[in-house]
Design a protein around this motif. Structure first.
Motif, short mmCIF file in Angstrom:
data_model
loop_
_atom_site.label_atom_id
_atom_site.label_comp_id
_atom_site.label_asym_id
_atom_site.label_seq_id
_atom_site.Cartn_x
_atom_site.Cartn_y
_atom_site.Cartn_z
N LEU A 146 10.51 3.45 0.93
CA LEU A 146 11.11 2.95 -0.31
C LEU A 146 11.08 4.00 -1.41
CD1 LEU A 146 9.73 -0.70 -0.44
CD2 LEU A 146 12.09 0.03 0.06
N ALA A 147 10.03 4.81 -1.45
CA ALA A 147 9.94 5.87 -2.45
C ALA A 147 11.06 6.90 -2.25
CB ALA A 147 8.58 6.54 -2.40
N ALA A 148 11.46 7.12 -1.00
CA ALA A 148 12.52 8.08 -0.68
C ALA A 148 13.91 7.47 -0.81
CB ALA A 148 12.32 8.62 0.73
N ASP A 149 14.03 6.18 -0.51
CA ASP A 149 15.32 5.49 -0.54
C ASP A 149 15.05 4.04 -0.89
OD1 ASP A 149 17.77 4.25 -0.11
OD2 ASP A 149 18.08 5.11 1.88
N ASP B 260 -4.27 2.54 -4.13
CA ASP B 260 -2.99 2.81 -3.49
C ASP B 260 -2.05 1.61 -3.48
OD1 ASP B 260 -4.95 1.85 -1.50
OD2 ASP B 260 -3.25 1.96 -0.10
N PHE B 261 -2.49 0.44 -3.95
CA PHE B 261 -1.64 -0.75 -3.95
C PHE B 261 -0.85 -0.85 -5.24
CE2 PHE B 261 -4.04 -1.80 -0.29
CZ PHE B 261 -3.22 -2.63 0.46
N ARG B 262 0.44 -1.15 -5.09
CA ARG B 262 1.35 -1.33 -6.21
C ARG B 262 2.24 -2.54 -5.95
NH1 ARG B 262 -1.52 2.08 -7.64
NH2 ARG B 262 -1.12 4.14 -8.43
N SER C 78 0.84 -1.19 0.00
CA SER C 78 0.00 0.00 0.00
C SER C 78 0.88 1.24 0.00
CB SER C 78 -0.90 0.01 1.24
OG SER C 78 -1.50 1.29 1.38
N GLY C 79 0.54 2.20 -0.83
CA GLY C 79 1.27 3.46 -0.84
C GLY C 79 1.10 4.26 0.44
N LEU C 80 0.12 3.89 1.25
CA LEU C 80 -0.11 4.57 2.52
C LEU C 80 0.80 4.05 3.63
CD1 LEU C 80 -4.02 4.54 2.45
CD2 LEU C 80 -2.47 6.38 1.71
N ALA C 81 1.42 2.91 3.41
CA ALA C 81 2.24 2.28 4.44
C ALA C 81 3.58 3.00 4.62
CB ALA C 81 2.49 0.82 4.09
N VAL C 82 4.08 2.99 5.83
CA VAL C 82 5.37 3.60 6.15
C VAL C 82 6.47 3.02 5.26
CG1 VAL C 82 7.14 3.82 7.94
CG2 VAL C 82 4.74 4.20 8.52
#
Length: 158
Positions: A68-71, A127-129, A59-63
Protein backbone atom coordinates in the motif's frame (compact mmCIF):
# COMPACT_ATOMS: atom_id res chain seq x y z
CA UNK A 1 -33.71 -7.87 -24.88
CA UNK A 2 -30.82 -9.06 -22.68
CA UNK A 3 -31.07 -7.42 -19.27
CA UNK A 4 -27.71 -8.78 -18.16
CA UNK A 5 -26.81 -9.84 -14.63
CA UNK A 6 -26.40 -6.36 -13.16
CA UNK A 7 -29.52 -4.63 -11.86
CA UNK A 8 -30.19 -0.93 -11.47
CA UNK A 9 -28.94 0.13 -8.05
CA UNK A 10 -31.87 0.78 -5.72
CA UNK A 11 -32.38 1.78 -2.09
CA UNK A 12 -32.45 -1.87 -0.95
CA UNK A 13 -29.02 -2.48 -2.52
CA UNK A 14 -27.65 0.71 -0.97
CA UNK A 15 -29.01 -0.22 2.46
CA UNK A 16 -27.67 -3.77 2.19
CA UNK A 17 -24.16 -2.53 1.32
CA UNK A 18 -24.19 0.04 4.12
CA UNK A 19 -25.36 -2.60 6.59
CA UNK A 20 -22.57 -4.96 5.50
CA UNK A 21 -19.99 -2.23 6.08
CA UNK A 22 -21.43 -1.32 9.47
CA UNK A 23 -21.31 -4.98 10.59
CA UNK A 24 -17.83 -5.63 9.12
CA UNK A 25 -15.09 -6.68 11.54
CA UNK A 26 -12.85 -8.48 9.04
CA UNK A 27 -12.32 -8.33 5.30
CA UNK A 28 -10.00 -9.60 2.61
CA UNK A 29 -7.61 -6.94 1.34
CA UNK A 30 -6.12 -7.20 -2.14
CA UNK A 31 -3.01 -5.15 -2.89
CA UNK A 32 -0.55 -4.93 -5.78
CA UNK A 33 2.77 -6.52 -4.80
CA UNK A 34 5.45 -3.93 -5.57
CA UNK A 35 8.07 -6.56 -6.36
CA UNK A 36 6.11 -8.75 -8.74
CA UNK A 37 3.04 -6.72 -9.75
CA UNK A 38 0.86 -9.69 -8.85
CA UNK A 39 -2.10 -9.33 -6.51
CA UNK A 40 -1.53 -10.24 -2.88
CA UNK A 41 -4.43 -11.11 -0.56
CA UNK A 42 -4.61 -10.79 3.23
CA UNK A 43 -7.41 -11.24 5.70
CA UNK A 44 -7.43 -8.16 7.91
CA UNK A 45 -9.37 -6.68 10.79
CA UNK A 46 -11.43 -3.85 9.36
CA UNK A 47 -14.33 -1.67 10.44
CA UNK A 48 -15.87 1.67 9.52
CA UNK A 49 -15.08 4.99 11.15
CA UNK A 50 -17.67 7.54 12.27
CA UNK A 51 -18.11 8.68 8.65
CA UNK A 52 -18.74 5.14 7.40
CA UNK A 53 -15.34 4.76 5.69
CA UNK A 54 -13.48 1.46 6.13
CA UNK A 55 -10.36 1.64 8.30
CA UNK A 56 -7.79 -1.01 9.12
CA UNK A 57 -5.07 -1.33 11.72
CA UNK A 58 -2.03 -2.70 9.91
CA UNK A 59 1.55 -3.52 10.84
CA UNK A 60 4.15 -1.69 8.79
CA UNK A 61 6.07 -4.97 8.67
CA UNK A 62 3.28 -6.73 6.75
CA UNK A 63 3.50 -7.33 3.01
CA UNK A 64 0.17 -5.59 2.47
CA UNK A 65 1.31 -2.42 4.28
CA UNK A 66 4.49 -2.24 2.22
CA UNK A 67 2.47 -2.76 -0.95
CA UNK A 68 0.00 0.00 0.00
CA UNK A 69 2.89 2.37 0.70
CA UNK A 70 4.13 1.77 -2.86
CA UNK A 71 0.71 1.74 -4.55
CA UNK A 72 -2.37 2.90 -2.62
CA UNK A 73 -4.82 1.22 -5.01
CA UNK A 74 -6.40 -1.82 -3.42
CA UNK A 75 -9.60 -3.80 -3.11
CA UNK A 76 -11.62 -4.98 -0.15
CA UNK A 77 -13.95 -7.99 -0.02
CA UNK A 78 -16.60 -7.99 2.70
CA UNK A 79 -18.76 -11.06 3.26
CA UNK A 80 -21.91 -11.69 5.21
CA UNK A 81 -21.66 -15.15 6.71
CA UNK A 82 -24.79 -17.10 7.44
CA UNK A 83 -25.50 -20.18 9.51
CA UNK A 84 -26.70 -22.33 6.64
CA UNK A 85 -26.78 -22.66 2.92
CA UNK A 86 -24.27 -22.37 0.14
CA UNK A 87 -21.58 -19.74 0.87
CA UNK A 88 -21.61 -18.82 -2.82
CA UNK A 89 -25.12 -17.43 -2.34
CA UNK A 90 -24.26 -15.33 0.72
CA UNK A 91 -24.07 -11.57 0.13
CA UNK A 92 -20.66 -10.08 -0.55
CA UNK A 93 -19.39 -6.61 -1.29
CA UNK A 94 -16.28 -5.79 -3.31
CA UNK A 95 -14.82 -2.29 -3.03
CA UNK A 96 -12.11 -0.62 -5.04
CA UNK A 97 -10.33 1.58 -2.52
CA UNK A 98 -7.51 4.07 -2.23
CA UNK A 99 -5.53 3.61 0.98
CA UNK A 100 -3.71 6.19 3.07
CA UNK A 101 -2.18 6.18 6.53
CA UNK A 102 -4.15 8.17 9.07
CA UNK A 103 -1.58 10.51 10.60
CA UNK A 104 -3.22 10.67 14.01
CA UNK A 105 -5.20 7.52 14.70
CA UNK A 106 -5.72 8.36 18.37
CA UNK A 107 -9.38 9.11 17.76
CA UNK A 108 -9.88 5.61 16.36
CA UNK A 109 -8.16 3.73 19.15
CA UNK A 110 -11.08 3.40 21.61
CA UNK A 111 -13.59 2.60 18.86
CA UNK A 112 -11.22 -0.03 17.48
CA UNK A 113 -10.69 -1.70 20.85
CA UNK A 114 -14.44 -1.92 21.46
CA UNK A 115 -14.80 -3.97 18.28
CA UNK A 116 -11.44 -5.77 18.53
CA UNK A 117 -10.54 -6.06 22.23
CA UNK A 118 -7.69 -8.51 21.61
CA UNK A 119 -5.92 -5.80 19.61
CA UNK A 120 -4.94 -4.26 22.96
CA UNK A 121 -1.88 -6.53 22.85
CA UNK A 122 -0.42 -4.82 19.75
CA UNK A 123 -2.33 -1.60 19.01
CA UNK A 124 0.34 0.60 20.63
CA UNK A 125 3.35 -1.09 19.03
CA UNK A 126 5.32 1.42 16.96
CA UNK A 127 4.88 -0.32 13.60
CA UNK A 128 1.04 -0.32 13.72
CA UNK A 129 -0.88 2.40 11.91
CA UNK A 130 -4.48 3.01 11.02
CA UNK A 131 -5.19 3.12 7.31
CA UNK A 132 -8.21 4.76 5.70
CA UNK A 133 -9.58 2.74 2.77
CA UNK A 134 -11.55 5.28 0.72
CA UNK A 135 -14.05 3.54 -1.59
CA UNK A 136 -13.86 4.61 -5.23
CA UNK A 137 -16.39 2.08 -6.57
CA UNK A 138 -18.17 -1.01 -5.39
CA UNK A 139 -19.95 -4.14 -6.52
CA UNK A 140 -22.60 -5.84 -4.40
CA UNK A 141 -23.52 -9.45 -5.04
CA UNK A 142 -26.60 -9.75 -2.84
CA UNK A 143 -27.37 -13.31 -3.95
CA UNK A 144 -28.29 -15.15 -7.11
CA UNK A 145 -29.40 -12.68 -9.77
CA UNK A 146 -28.93 -9.66 -7.49
CA UNK A 147 -25.77 -7.78 -8.55
CA UNK A 148 -25.35 -4.00 -8.29
CA UNK A 149 -22.65 -1.46 -9.11
CA UNK A 150 -22.16 1.09 -6.32
CA UNK A 151 -20.66 4.56 -6.09
CA UNK A 152 -19.31 6.24 -2.97
CA UNK A 153 -22.64 8.12 -2.82
CA UNK A 154 -24.51 4.81 -2.78
CA UNK A 155 -22.44 3.91 0.30
CA UNK A 156 -23.34 7.22 1.94
CA UNK A 157 -19.84 8.61 1.47
CA UNK A 158 -20.13 11.37 -1.13
Amino acid sequence: MNKGPIRTTDDDARQSARHMLAAMRHAVLAVNDAGTGHPHLSKIACQIDEAGVPVALLSGLAVHSQALAADPRAALLVETQQDRGDPMTWPRLSLQVTARVIADGAGLRDRWLRAHPKAAVFIDLPDFRFWRLDPQAGFLNAGFGAAFRLTPADLGLA
